[in-house]
Design a protein around this motif. Sequence first.
Motif: not given
Length: 157
Positions: A4, A8, A143-148, A150-151
């Motif tokens: 990630n 990024r 976006r990458y924080k939200m994805r992390a 959610n994962m």
Amino acid sequence: MLLNAVQRFLVLGIEFVIVMLSAVVAVEVLEGYKVTTTEYYGLRNVGHIFFLLIFITFSPHVFAFYTVVVSPISWLLRKYVPFIIARVIVYSVGCGLLGSWVFDQMFRDHIVETYHLNRTTSIWLFALAGMIYAIVENRVIQRYKMRAENMGVSNKG
């Protein structure tokens, strides 16, 4: 997690290259097109090949600048400056100064005086590019924080 971070980095690097090269092209369109001498090879003399030359010639240098200078500054700003507006101001001022330097590299003094070119145009265009970069960077990071997150939630369940 490392993947990630690399994604990024590459997304922001490519975005930085696109925004900065767009600012260079905008300076050329607004100021360089005023130059009518064959001494200066810009959009008027070279034509649409100018866009290809800018991309091929300067993309590696801009990406290297991003890697060595902008990326560490970006990391420090994200770590210690929580307010997006402060980061936007820092990027705008820094890129505005970069715009002044780019203007000096593009146009010699006698061309600036003869054709009445305006350095402020370059400064404002690059400041706008810095502002765009800061806003997009903030959205990419979010976006990458939200994805992390959610994962992390899906892995716990």
